[in-house]
Design a protein around this motif. Structure first.
Motif, short mmCIF file in Angstrom:
data_model
loop_
_atom_site.label_atom_id
_atom_site.label_comp_id
_atom_site.label_asym_id
_atom_site.label_seq_id
_atom_site.Cartn_x
_atom_site.Cartn_y
_atom_site.Cartn_z
N LEU A 77 0.83 -1.21 0.00
CA LEU A 77 0.00 0.00 0.00
C LEU A 77 0.86 1.26 0.00
CD1 LEU A 77 -2.78 -1.03 2.56
CD2 LEU A 77 -2.84 -1.19 0.08
N LYS A 78 1.92 1.23 0.81
CA LYS A 78 2.77 2.42 0.93
C LYS A 78 3.42 2.80 -0.40
CE LYS A 78 4.02 2.23 5.84
NZ LYS A 78 5.12 2.09 6.79
N LYS A 79 3.90 1.81 -1.12
CA LYS A 79 4.58 2.12 -2.38
C LYS A 79 3.60 2.51 -3.48
CE LYS A 79 4.71 -2.63 -4.22
NZ LYS A 79 5.57 -3.80 -4.52
N SER A 80 2.30 2.35 -3.21
CA SER A 80 1.28 2.70 -4.20
C SER A 80 0.83 4.15 -4.10
CB SER A 80 0.05 1.80 -4.02
OG SER A 80 0.42 0.44 -4.06
N ILE A 81 1.22 4.82 -3.02
CA ILE A 81 0.81 6.21 -2.79
C ILE A 81 2.04 7.04 -2.50
CG2 ILE A 81 -0.58 7.75 -1.34
CD1 ILE A 81 -2.32 5.82 -2.80
N ASN A 82 2.23 8.15 -3.23
CA ASN A 82 3.34 9.04 -2.90
C ASN A 82 2.82 10.43 -2.52
OD1 ASN A 82 3.40 10.95 -5.20
ND2 ASN A 82 3.91 9.15 -6.41
N LYS A 83 3.69 11.19 -1.86
CA LYS A 83 3.26 12.46 -1.28
C LYS A 83 2.84 13.48 -2.34
CE LYS A 83 5.49 13.76 2.37
NZ LYS A 83 6.51 14.32 3.29
N THR A 84 3.49 13.44 -3.50
CA THR A 84 3.14 14.38 -4.57
C THR A 84 1.71 14.16 -5.04
OG1 THR A 84 5.43 14.46 -5.33
CG2 THR A 84 3.75 15.19 -6.88
N PHE A 115 -5.67 6.10 -8.47
CA PHE A 115 -5.48 4.85 -7.74
C PHE A 115 -5.08 3.69 -8.66
CE2 PHE A 115 -8.66 6.91 -4.80
CZ PHE A 115 -7.76 7.12 -3.77
N THR A 116 -4.64 4.02 -9.87
CA THR A 116 -4.28 2.97 -10.84
C THR A 116 -3.18 2.07 -10.29
OG1 THR A 116 -4.84 4.48 -12.65
CG2 THR A 116 -3.57 2.52 -13.21
N LEU A 117 -2.11 2.69 -9.78
CA LEU A 117 -0.99 1.91 -9.26
C LEU A 117 -1.41 1.13 -8.02
CD1 LEU A 117 2.00 1.20 -9.44
CD2 LEU A 117 2.51 3.23 -8.07
N LEU A 118 -2.21 1.74 -7.19
CA LEU A 118 -2.70 1.07 -5.98
C LEU A 118 -3.48 -0.20 -6.35
CD1 LEU A 118 -3.30 1.22 -2.84
CD2 LEU A 118 -5.44 2.31 -3.49
N GLU A 119 -4.39 -0.09 -7.29
CA GLU A 119 -5.21 -1.24 -7.70
C GLU A 119 -4.35 -2.33 -8.32
OE1 GLU A 119 -8.14 0.50 -10.23
OE2 GLU A 119 -9.14 1.59 -8.57
N LYS A 120 -3.35 -1.93 -9.11
CA LYS A 120 -2.46 -2.91 -9.75
C LYS A 120 -1.64 -3.66 -8.70
CE LYS A 120 1.42 -3.32 -12.96
NZ LYS A 120 2.23 -4.09 -12.01
N ASN A 121 -1.09 -2.93 -7.73
CA ASN A 121 -0.24 -3.56 -6.72
C ASN A 121 -1.03 -4.50 -5.81
OD1 ASN A 121 2.06 -2.31 -7.66
ND2 ASN A 121 1.96 -0.62 -6.21
N ILE A 122 -2.25 -4.10 -5.44
CA ILE A 122 -3.09 -4.98 -4.62
C ILE A 122 -3.46 -6.23 -5.40
CG2 ILE A 122 -5.33 -5.21 -3.49
CD1 ILE A 122 -5.12 -2.31 -2.64
N SER A 123 -3.82 -6.06 -6.67
CA SER A 123 -4.17 -7.20 -7.52
C SER A 123 -3.00 -8.17 -7.65
CB SER A 123 -4.60 -6.72 -8.92
OG SER A 123 -5.79 -5.98 -8.85
N ASP A 124 -1.80 -7.60 -7.86
CA ASP A 124 -0.60 -8.44 -7.97
C ASP A 124 -0.35 -9.22 -6.70
OD1 ASP A 124 -0.24 -7.52 -10.50
OD2 ASP A 124 1.39 -6.12 -10.01
N ASP A 125 -0.58 -8.58 -5.54
CA ASP A 125 -0.37 -9.25 -4.26
C ASP A 125 -1.32 -10.42 -4.07
OD1 ASP A 125 1.77 -7.82 -3.34
OD2 ASP A 125 0.87 -7.41 -1.38
N TYR A 126 -2.58 -10.21 -4.45
CA TYR A 126 -3.57 -11.29 -4.33
C TYR A 126 -3.21 -12.45 -5.25
CZ TYR A 126 -7.07 -9.39 -1.16
OH TYR A 126 -7.74 -8.96 -0.04
N THR A 127 -2.76 -12.13 -6.46
CA THR A 127 -2.39 -13.17 -7.42
C THR A 127 -1.19 -13.97 -6.91
OG1 THR A 127 -3.20 -11.81 -9.25
CG2 THR A 127 -1.71 -13.63 -9.80
N LYS A 128 -0.18 -13.25 -6.40
CA LYS A 128 1.02 -13.92 -5.87
C LYS A 128 0.67 -14.79 -4.68
CE LYS A 128 4.20 -10.28 -7.35
NZ LYS A 128 5.04 -9.13 -6.91
N TRP A 129 -0.22 -14.29 -3.80
CA TRP A 129 -0.61 -15.07 -2.62
C TRP A 129 -1.31 -16.35 -3.04
CZ3 TRP A 129 -5.41 -16.71 -0.97
CH2 TRP A 129 -5.46 -17.27 0.32
#
Length: 300
Positions: A77-84, A115-129
């Protein structure tokens, strides 16, 4: 110069009272266009306290708490959101909202967090799990994933709606009504200016033999209208009234209270300018009185 000649008291008093409320209304209508709904009133206030930092920290804390509920790693989650992105989402939404109310933008403002990157990273995590555990990726798992994404996005959005703007930017909501009211307010302002000119003209006629009387009573009207704004604002600021707002989200609380103090400061500046003009009018009145008395003494 006798007082009864200078102060045609009753007519001047009546006209002065009307003018005071007209000047008050004009000040508030001016503030609506240039302070209340001016985006920089709020963005500057929030920038001073680095509201994007507070929002980002809350999002990071939320990310760390989510593993127990969703199984999604905090780093994902953290790497999916940046301060900018957080900063851009906050300020663009605030600016678009008030630009819409002011009539500078025709369309209802939309929240622009990506939230494009956020959705991609969460999806990837579920797939890997699923691959790691040898679990078939079923519709049930997909539903859980989508629910997780939705919950995470809503939680992040709640930290970014710093001015509670999501509550007013609904179709036919408060922002649309405020936009319509502001159009009406601008028409009323023109009518009030015309009325003020008429009243000042009448006052000039009443004091036609003694211009000092006009300056005195117009100054009195300005003084009263400025104090009707200055005193309440000074009380609000002096008592730190906005600190007592009951808002549990720190980001929203900090943004809202800071913005309200910024708004109050702007009103204090506006009323102070009006007060200075009033004092100048009264000073001119005093100068005219003294010059008149001096000339009469010279003739004697």
């Amino acid at each position: 110069m006798k007082n009864k000649k200078l102060y045609n008291y009753l007519p001047n008093l009546i006209i002065s009272l009307f003018l005071a409320f007209i000047f008050l209304a004009l000040s508030l209508l001016f503030a609506a266009d240039n302070i209340f709904f001016e985006p920089t009133t709020y963005t500057n206030s929030m920038y001073k306290i680095k509201i994007e930092d507070t929002a980002f920290e809350e999002i990071q804390t939320y990310c760390e708490q989510q593993y127990a509920y969703t199984g999604v790693e905090a780093d994902t989650l953290k790497k999916s959101i940046n301060k900018t992105d957080v900063s851009n989402a906050i300020y663009s939404y605030v600016e678009d909202t008030f630009s819409y109310i002011l009539g500078k933008k025709s369309g209802l403002p939309e929240f622009k967090a990506d939230f494009t990157l956020l959705e991609k990273n969460i999806s990837d995590d579920y797939t890997k799990w699923a691959e790691k555990e040898g679990v078939k990726y079923s519709q049930e798992l997909e539903d859980i994933k989508q629910k997780t994404i939705k919950n995470v996005e809503q939680a992040i959005e709640s930290d970014l709606y710093v001015m509670l703007l999501s509550n007013i930017n609904k179709p036919n909501g408060i922002s649309t009504k405020l936009k319509d009211l502001l159009v009406l307010a601008r028409k009323i302002r023109i009518a009030l200016i015309a009325t003020a000119v008429i009243f000042i003209g009448v006052m000039a006629a009443v004091n036609r033999k003694h211009i000092g009387g006009l300056l005195y009573w117009v100054g009195t009207s300005l003084f009263c209208s400025s104090m009707l704004i200055l005193v309440p604002c000074a009380i609000l600021k002096g008592t730190k009234y906005y600190d007592g707002l009951a808002i549990h989200n720190d980001t929203v609380y900090n943004a809202l209270t800071r913005s309200m103090y910024g708004l109050t400061d702007s009103l204090i500046k506006l009323s102070t300018v009006t007060l200075i003009v009033a004092v100048l009018f009264m000073a001119l009145f005093a100068l005219i009185i003294n010059l008149t008395k001096f000339k009469k003494k010279e003739k004697c």
